[in-house]
Structure formats: structure tokens, C-alpha cells
Design a protein around this motif. Structure first.
Motif, PDB file in Angstrom:
ATOM      1  N   THR A 341     -54.874  47.709  -1.607  1.00 57.07           N
ATOM      2  CA  THR A 341     -55.508  47.214  -2.826  1.00 57.07           C
ATOM      3  C   THR A 341     -56.061  48.365  -3.648  1.00 57.07           C
ATOM      4  O   THR A 341     -55.866  48.412  -4.879  1.00 57.07           O
ATOM      5  N   MET A 342     -56.724  49.308  -2.998  1.00 56.90           N
ATOM      6  CA  MET A 342     -57.230  50.498  -3.699  1.00 56.90           C
ATOM      7  C   MET A 342     -56.093  51.252  -4.372  1.00 56.90           C
ATOM      8  O   MET A 342     -56.178  51.624  -5.548  1.00 56.90           O
ATOM      9  N   ALA A 343     -55.021  51.469  -3.612  1.00 56.59           N
ATOM     10  CA  ALA A 343     -53.894  52.252  -4.123  1.00 56.59           C
ATOM     11  C   ALA A 343     -53.259  51.593  -5.341  1.00 56.59           C
ATOM     12  O   ALA A 343     -52.917  52.263  -6.327  1.00 56.59           O
ATOM     13  N   LYS A 344     -53.094  50.288  -5.299  1.00 54.73           N
ATOM     14  CA  LYS A 344     -52.478  49.575  -6.421  1.00 54.73           C
ATOM     15  C   LYS A 344     -53.352  49.638  -7.677  1.00 54.73           C
ATOM     16  O   LYS A 344     -52.852  49.758  -8.796  1.00 54.73           O
ATOM     17  N   ILE A 345     -54.661  49.552  -7.479  1.00 60.12           N
ATOM     18  CA  ILE A 345     -55.565  49.650  -8.626  1.00 60.12           C
ATOM     19  C   ILE A 345     -55.503  51.038  -9.240  1.00 60.12           C
ATOM     20  O   ILE A 345     -55.450  51.193 -10.471  1.00 60.12           O
ATOM     21  N   LEU A 346     -55.473  52.070  -8.414  1.00 54.73           N
ATOM     22  CA  LEU A 346     -55.398  53.434  -8.929  1.00 54.73           C
ATOM     23  C   LEU A 346     -54.053  53.709  -9.593  1.00 54.73           C
ATOM     24  O   LEU A 346     -53.921  54.660 -10.365  1.00 54.73           O
ATOM     25  N   ASN A 347     -53.074  52.865  -9.299  1.00 55.98           N
ATOM     26  CA  ASN A 347     -51.774  52.980  -9.967  1.00 55.98           C
ATOM     27  C   ASN A 347     -51.673  52.092 -11.205  1.00 55.98           C
ATOM     28  O   ASN A 347     -50.601  51.976 -11.788  1.00 55.98           O
ATOM     29  N   GLY A 348     -52.769  51.467 -11.593  1.00 53.80           N
ATOM     30  CA  GLY A 348     -52.770  50.744 -12.857  1.00 53.80           C
ATOM     31  C   GLY A 348     -52.963  49.248 -12.789  1.00 53.80           C
ATOM     32  O   GLY A 348     -53.125  48.603 -13.828  1.00 53.80           O
ATOM     33  N   ALA A 349     -52.931  48.658 -11.600  1.00 49.84           N
ATOM     34  CA  ALA A 349     -53.136  47.214 -11.499  1.00 49.84           C
ATOM     35  C   ALA A 349     -54.599  46.870 -11.765  1.00 49.84           C
ATOM     36  O   ALA A 349     -55.504  47.619 -11.400  1.00 49.84           O
ATOM     37  N   LYS A 350     -54.822  45.732 -12.399  1.00 50.73           N
ATOM     38  CA  LYS A 350     -56.183  45.246 -12.550  1.00 50.73           C
ATOM     39  C   LYS A 350     -56.610  44.581 -11.244  1.00 50.73           C
ATOM     40  O   LYS A 350     -55.819  43.847 -10.635  1.00 50.73           O
ATOM     41  N   PRO A 351     -57.830  44.817 -10.789  1.00 50.17           N
ATOM     42  CA  PRO A 351     -58.280  44.184  -9.546  1.00 50.17           C
ATOM     43  C   PRO A 351     -58.052  42.677  -9.523  1.00 50.17           C
ATOM     44  O   PRO A 351     -57.681  42.116  -8.490  1.00 50.17           O
ATOM     45  N   ARG A 352     -58.249  42.029 -10.659  1.00 47.24           N
ATOM     46  CA  ARG A 352     -58.110  40.571 -10.731  1.00 47.24           C
ATOM     47  C   ARG A 352     -56.682  40.117 -10.494  1.00 47.24           C
ATOM     48  O   ARG A 352     -56.446  38.973 -10.073  1.00 47.24           O
ATOM     49  N   GLU A 353     -55.709  40.989 -10.746  1.00 51.59           N
ATOM     50  CA  GLU A 353     -54.305  40.629 -10.602  1.00 51.59           C
ATOM     51  C   GLU A 353     -53.851  40.603  -9.145  1.00 51.59           C
ATOM     52  O   GLU A 353     -52.802  40.038  -8.830  1.00 51.59           O
ATOM     53  N   LEU A 354     -54.621  41.224  -8.259  1.00 50.24           N
ATOM     54  CA  LEU A 354     -54.193  41.401  -6.875  1.00 50.24           C
ATOM     55  C   LEU A 354     -54.747  40.301  -5.977  1.00 50.24           C
ATOM     56  O   LEU A 354     -55.817  39.751  -6.222  1.00 50.24           O
ATOM     57  N   SER A 355     -54.019  40.029  -4.915  1.00 46.10           N
ATOM     58  CA  SER A 355     -54.455  39.012  -3.958  1.00 46.10           C
ATOM     59  C   SER A 355     -55.771  39.428  -3.298  1.00 46.10           C
ATOM     60  O   SER A 355     -55.993  40.600  -3.001  1.00 46.10           O
ATOM     61  N   GLN A 356     -56.629  38.437  -3.068  1.00 45.46           N
ATOM     62  CA  GLN A 356     -57.899  38.680  -2.393  1.00 45.46           C
ATOM     63  C   GLN A 356     -57.891  38.151  -0.960  1.00 45.46           C
ATOM     64  O   GLN A 356     -58.836  38.376  -0.207  1.00 45.46           O
ATOM     65  N   ILE A 357     -56.830  37.461  -0.580  1.00 44.45           N
ATOM     66  CA  ILE A 357     -56.806  36.758   0.701  1.00 44.45           C
ATOM     67  C   ILE A 357     -56.184  37.613   1.796  1.00 44.45           C
ATOM     68  O   ILE A 357     -55.057  38.088   1.674  1.00 44.45           O
ATOM     69  N   TYR A 358     -56.944  37.816   2.848  1.00 40.31           N
ATOM     70  CA  TYR A 358     -56.422  38.450   4.068  1.00 40.31           C
ATOM     71  C   TYR A 358     -57.032  37.730   5.264  1.00 40.31           C
ATOM     72  O   TYR A 358     -58.254  37.645   5.376  1.00 40.31           O
ATOM     73  N   SER A 359     -56.210  37.223   6.149  1.00 36.89           N
ATOM     74  CA  SER A 359     -56.703  36.505   7.326  1.00 36.89           C
ATOM     75  C   SER A 359     -56.733  37.426   8.539  1.00 36.89           C
ATOM     76  O   SER A 359     -55.710  38.049   8.876  1.00 36.89           O
ATOM     77  N   ASP A 360     -57.904  37.505   9.166  1.00 39.13           N
ATOM     78  CA  ASP A 360     -58.034  38.299  10.388  1.00 39.13           C
ATOM     79  C   ASP A 360     -57.144  37.726  11.479  1.00 39.13           C
ATOM     80  O   ASP A 360     -57.002  36.511  11.611  1.00 39.13           O
TER      81      ASP A 360
END
Length: 406
Positions: A341-360
Motif C-alpha cells: 500500500t505504501m509503495a503504490k501510494i508513492l507511485n501515485g495512487a491515492k490512498p482512497r483508491e486502494l483496498s483497505q481490507i486484509y484478513s489475518d
């Protein structure tokens, strides 16, 4: 135009539409790949991206989450393994980890030394720290991405008072604590918070299915934040579903460091009450559980009374005497998710555009000594699926083996 010509024209139009659709899909995927790539790169000035960090206070899961995220960044190529402390080196706090990272001369990432903040679980410090951070975000423009570790930090920075990209890690329930709008939408373009909406329900169902208890004790602070940390709504929902009674007891948790004893004393009082009222306890996060030695003594009393215990927060509590929890191996997956998620944001993605769901993942930890003391005989199938086993005998053997190979 005759029927044959009409069919020919219609066929050509369908083919044209189909080819356009393919081209559009291809271009969309290509654009998405560029936007959402996790490939390392420097900023527009060919300099490292500047990262900041904020936490409400020290918590034993925070260094583990941060270390796992760093390991994920190494896997993605943003950091070099040789830049990190060698295996076995103990960095026990997020501050220690950050100080090490701040001294790196890394091509892609600059963990800004003076951009580490902690409120120390103190409301006065918290208020001043929030003002200081937001003023810096809005006037200096020297931080590209902030990590907000935990529920307090997420609540404090997930707002429109600034536009600095923000990732919220390890929040108890980012939706119920109103950090984000929903599991699918943060509500702000610059904010993303990891969520696992079924995490606590999975834990309680697992505990109930294995033990079959009738009355489950849950101690927590009687406040909005306390309810979020304890996941009491999820506990009660599963209780209704599976037919066990939830017995509550209220503690003190939101206390500054110099009053930690108040949290510990209130937890002890609740657990003593549970000795007479429940057959199992869900150990939820609160400040009274932070000291492993104190918690270990409480667990000795509970184990002697035959009370089954499940720790919400991880296998560290199993090591000191809780019957079971979810093993720490799951931090690897969480860290990789955060790193991507960090890497994608630093490459230009908006945080809101990325998935927030991760299941342990459901990796189980069991204390065999505790199991024997409380009368729980783990089936072979469960032991085979268990990722971490704890017992004095095993720990002594591991220590002996380590000394032999040294």
C-alpha cells in the motif's frame, strides 16, 4: 439497403465495438498498472520519499507491525536487507526502530528523524502533538506519507485538517472508531486504514468451538474507545449466535504512563470477579495487560481456577500463560500488505483508491502447560494445525539446543 447488407453493416459495427472495448480495457489495465505499481522509485526530484510516524503511545504490537512492514519493503526492493539490523538484534520499541531507519542512507525512503511522534497515552501531550503535526503538514510540506499506528493515532489524523497522505496501521476497528467511513471507502482521498471486519468474530468462534464455554468474561473500559478495543459488539453477536453468555466488567485503561498501576489494579479486580462468574475469558487489549509480568501473575490465578483464556492481541500473552491466541506469524502478511500500500501510494495512487481490507490468517498459538492445568486436552488435529507451542519443557529444550549450536 437489403437485409444482407444490413446484417453486414451490423456485424461490422459489433466487431468495431468489441475491438474498442478490448482497446479500452487494455488501456485501463495499463493505466492501472502504472498507477498501482509497487516498483521502487524516487520522487520527482530524484530524492527519497519522506516518511513520518505517529502513535498514541507504546504498545507491544506496534514494533511487530512496523518491523513486518519494513520486511515487506525489503521484499519489494524499497529497502536493502543489509541496511537493517542483523537477525537477533533487539529493537524493542517503535522509537528504537525509527532511530535506526532515520540513520539509513537509502535511495528511495527517508524515515525522517524528527517526524516521529508519540502521545505517550497522555491527553495533554496528545492535544499538543496533534496541533504540532498538523501545523507542520500544512506549512512545511516536508513529509510525503505518514504512518498512524493504532486507534488513537488514526482518530487524531484521519481528517480534512491536512492533505498529507496517511496510512492507519493496527487500529482496533477503524470503522467503529470513525477513522474511516466504511471498509471500502475511507471518506478522504489522502487516507487509507487497514481493516479486517471479521477478525474478532473469527477469534471468538474459534475459541468457542474449541472449548465450548458457557459464560465468557470480557473486561474493558466503559467508553467508546474501550468498546472498540474490546470488540464487545462482535463478542455479544457471536454469543447470541452460538448460545453463550457474555459477562462484562469495567476497567480503567486510558491512563497516562505514571498511572498505569490504576489500569492494572482495575483489571485484577475484574479477573477476581470473573473467578466466580465465568468459565472462560477473552483477554482484550487495554493498558492493564501491557506488563507481561503483571499479566502472567493474573493468568496463574486464572489457570489454577480452571478458567480458559484467549488473548485478543497475540501469542505474547500465550507465552506468559494464556491458553491460546493467534500466532505472530500472521504479522508477515500484514507487513507485506502495508508495504504494498505504501509503495503504490508513492507511485501515485491515492490512498482512497486502494483496498483497505486484509484478513489475518488463523495461525494458532497454544500454551501446553496451561492446557494441562485447566484440563484442556488439545486434539491431535489442532496440535497439527498449531503454529506456535509454548511450554517450560519446550522453552528449556530450545535454550539448550541454542547453547549447543553456539
Amino acid at each position: 439497403m437489403n437485409i444482407k447488407q444490413a446484417i453486414t453493416v451490423l456485424t461490422q459495427q459489433v466487431i468495431l465495438i468489441f475491438l474498442c472495448a478490448i482497446a479500452f480495457t487494455f488501456n485501463s489495465f495499463a493505466a492501472e498498472e502504472i498507477i498501482f505499481t509497487a516498483k521502487p522509485r524516487t520522487n520527482a526530484e530524484d530524492k527519497p520519499w519522506r516518511i513520518g510516524f505517529y502513535q498514541g503511545g507504546a504498545l507491544d504490537t506496534y514494533p511487530k507491525v512496523l518491523n513486518a512492514t519494513i520486511a515487506g519493503l525489503v521484499e519489494l526492493g524499497w529497502l536493502v536487507q543489509e541496511e537493517l539490523p542483523p537477525p537477533g538484534t533487539t529493537l524493542t520499541s517503535t522509537k528504537d526502530i525509527w532511530n535506526h531507519l532515520a540513520n539509513l542512507d537509502n535511495r528511495y525512503l527517508n524515515f525522517v528523524g524528527n517526524a516521529f511522534w508519540s502521545a505517550e497515552w497522555d491527553e495533554d501531550i496528545r492535544k499538543k502533538t496533534i496541533e504540532k503535526m498538523i501545523r507542520r503538514f500544512n506549512t512545511r510540506d516536508d513529509i510525503d506519507l505518514m504512518i498512524a499506528m493504532g486507534t488513537w493515532a488514526g482518530i487524531d489524523l484521519a481528517n480534512d485538517k491536512h492533505k498529507t497522505n496517511l496510512l492507519v496501521f493496527d487500529a482496533a476497528d477503524a470503522v467503529k472508531s470513525q477513522i474511516i467511513k466504511s471498509i471500502h471507502d475511507s471518506g478522504f482521498d489522502h487516507i487509507n486504514a487497514r481493516v479486517d471486519p471479521l477478525r474478532y468474530k473469527r477469534q471468538i468462534r474459534l475459541f468457542s468451538n474449541l472449548i465450548g464455554f458457557k459464560k465468557l468474561g470480557v473486561a474493558y473500559e466503559n467508553s467508546e474507545v474501550g468498546e472498540v478495543y474490546s470488540a464487545i459488539d462482535d463478542v455479544r453477536a457471536v454469543g447470541k449466535e452460538l448460545g453463550f453468555k457474555v459477562v462484562r466488567c469495567f476497567t480503567k485503561s486510558e491512563v497516562p504512563n505514571d498511572q498505569l498501576y490504576l489500569a492494572e489494579e482495575s483489571l485484577k479486580a475484574c479477573y477476581e470477579e470473573f473467578l466466580e462468574t465465568v468459565d472462560a475469558i477473552y483477554i482484550t487489549y487495554q493498558r492493564g495487560t501491557e506488563n507481561s509480568e503483571v499479566l502472567g501473575k493474573l493468568l496463574d490465578i486464572l489457570n489454577e481456577a480452571g478458567i480458559y483464556t484467549f488473548s485478543q492481541t497475540g501469542s505474547e500473552h500465550v507465552r506468559v500463560g494464556a491458553l491460546m491466541s493467534i500466532a505472530l506469524v500472521s504479522y508477515k502478511g500484514v507487513g507485506r500488505f502495508h508495504a504494498e500500500t505504501m509503495a503504490k501510494i508513492l507511485n501515485g495512487a491515492k490512498p482512497r483508491e486502494l483496498s483497505q481490507i486484509y484478513s489475518d490468517s488463523m495461525n494458532i498459538a497454544i500454551n501446553l502447560d496451561t492446557a494441562k492445568e485447566v484440563g484442556f486436552d488439545p486434539p491431535i488435529s489442532l496440535l497439527g494445525a498449531t503454529d506456535e507451542l509454548y511450554s517450560k519443557e519446550l522453552q528449556a529444550k530450545q535454550k539448550k539446543d541454542a547453547e549447543f549450536f553456539d
